[in-house]
Scaffold this motif. Structure first.
Motif, PDB file in Angstrom:
ATOM      1  N   THR A   1       0.842  -1.368   0.352  1.00 12.42           N
ATOM      2  CA  THR A   1       0.129   0.436  -0.187  1.00 12.42           C
ATOM      3  C   THR A   1       0.996   1.791  -0.026  1.00 12.42           C
ATOM      4  N   GLU A   2       1.315   1.540  -0.843  1.00 11.15           N
ATOM      5  CA  GLU A   2       2.318   2.787  -1.127  1.00 11.15           C
ATOM      6  C   GLU A   2       1.235   3.728  -1.674  1.00 11.15           C
ATOM      7  N   SER A   3       0.496   4.240  -2.093  1.00 14.07           N
ATOM      8  CA  SER A   3      -0.429   5.066  -2.339  1.00 14.07           C
ATOM      9  C   SER A   3      -1.948   4.468  -2.582  1.00 14.07           C
ATOM     10  N   VAL A   4      -2.346   5.578  -2.701  1.00 15.61           N
ATOM     11  CA  VAL A   4      -4.144   5.086  -2.134  1.00 15.61           C
ATOM     12  C   VAL A   4      -4.343   4.460  -3.660  1.00 15.61           C
ATOM     13  N   LYS A   5      -4.335   4.559  -4.819  1.00 17.24           N
ATOM     14  CA  LYS A   5      -5.205   3.125  -5.958  1.00 17.24           C
ATOM     15  C   LYS A   5      -4.570   1.964  -5.088  1.00 17.24           C
TER      16      LYS A   5
ATOM     17  N   VAL B   1      -6.857   5.148   7.329  1.00 17.12           N
ATOM     18  CA  VAL B   1      -5.976   5.836   8.371  1.00 17.12           C
ATOM     19  C   VAL B   1      -4.873   5.196   7.021  1.00 17.12           C
ATOM     20  N   ASP B   2      -4.765   4.467   6.276  1.00 13.12           N
ATOM     21  CA  ASP B   2      -3.885   4.290   5.478  1.00 13.12           C
ATOM     22  C   ASP B   2      -2.536   5.285   4.034  1.00 13.12           C
ATOM     23  N   ILE B   3      -4.449   6.114   3.823  1.00 16.38           N
ATOM     24  CA  ILE B   3      -4.643   7.217   2.868  1.00 16.38           C
ATOM     25  C   ILE B   3      -4.479   8.249   3.837  1.00 16.38           C
ATOM     26  N   ALA B   4      -4.712   8.394   5.160  1.00 16.09           N
ATOM     27  CA  ALA B   4      -3.905   9.358   5.775  1.00 16.09           C
ATOM     28  C   ALA B   4      -3.020   9.538   6.383  1.00 16.09           C
ATOM     29  N   LYS B   5      -2.107   8.632   6.625  1.00 16.65           N
ATOM     30  CA  LYS B   5      -0.856   8.325   6.433  1.00 16.65           C
ATOM     31  C   LYS B   5       0.057   8.238   5.360  1.00 16.65           C
ATOM     32  N   GLN B   6      -0.595   8.397   4.615  1.00 15.81           N
ATOM     33  CA  GLN B   6       0.372   8.507   2.544  1.00 15.81           C
ATOM     34  C   GLN B   6       0.048   9.811   2.994  1.00 15.81           C
TER      35      GLN B   6
END
Length: 139
Positions: A67-71, A126-131
Motif C-alpha cells: 500500500t504505497e499509494s492511494v490506488k 488510516v492508510d490514506i491519511a498516513k500517506q
C-alpha cells in the motif's frame, strides 16, 4: 515497520485465521449461557461482527508493504474485503454442510460482511491519511 514486526504480524494474522476457524467449527457443549441479545441485537451476530472486524486490520498489519499509494491501498483493501467475505461464506457453508452440530445462517454472513466493510474502511482511511502525511520524494 521492521522485518521482525512484520513477521510477528504475519504470525498473528495466521493465528487469528486459525482462531476464527476454531470458533466457527468447534463443538462447544459446556459453554456458559449468554443472553440472547444485547441492546436488541442477537448476541451471536455481535460475536460474528467481533470475530470478522479484525480481519482487514490484521491483514493490513501483516501485508501493508503493498500500500504505497492511494490506488494500491484501495486495491489492497478491496482484495482483503473479498478474501474476508470468501472466508465468511466458507465458514457458513462449512457449518451448514460439513457439521451436524452447526448451521449456516445468512444473518451471520451479513454480520461478518458488515464487520469486514467497516474494518476495510477503517484501514483505507488510516492508510490514506498516513500517506498524505508522508513527504513526497523526488525521483
Amino acid at each position: 515497520m521492521s522485518r521482525g514486526n512484520k513477521i510477528a504480524f504475519q504470525i498473528l494474522f495466521w493465528l487469528y485465521i486459525a482462531g476464527v476457524l476454531f470458533l466457527c467449527f468447534g463443538h462447544f457443549d459446556n459453554t456458559p449461557s449468554v443472553p440472547a441479545s444485547f441492546l436488541g441485537i442477537p448476541t451471536d451476530k455481535i460475536a460474528h461482527f467481533v470475530m470478522f472486524f479484525p480481519f482487514p486490520i490484521l491483514a493490513f498489519l501483516a501485508f501493508d508493504q503493498f500500500t504505497e499509494s492511494v490506488k494500491s491501498t484501495l486495491l489492497f483493501t478491496g482484495i482483503t474485503f473479498i478474501v474476508g467475505v470468501l472466508l465468511a461464506i466458507g465458514t457458513e457453508w462449512g457449518q451448514a454442510h460439513l457439521t451436524d452440530y452447526r448451521s449456516g445462517d445468512s444473518f451471520d454472513l451479513l454480520a461478518d460482511t458488515l464487520a469486514l466493510i467497516l474494518g476495510s474502511i477503517l484501514v483505507a482511511v488510516v492508510d490514506i491519511a498516513k500517506q498524505a502525511k508522508k513527504p513526497v520524494s523526488a525521483n
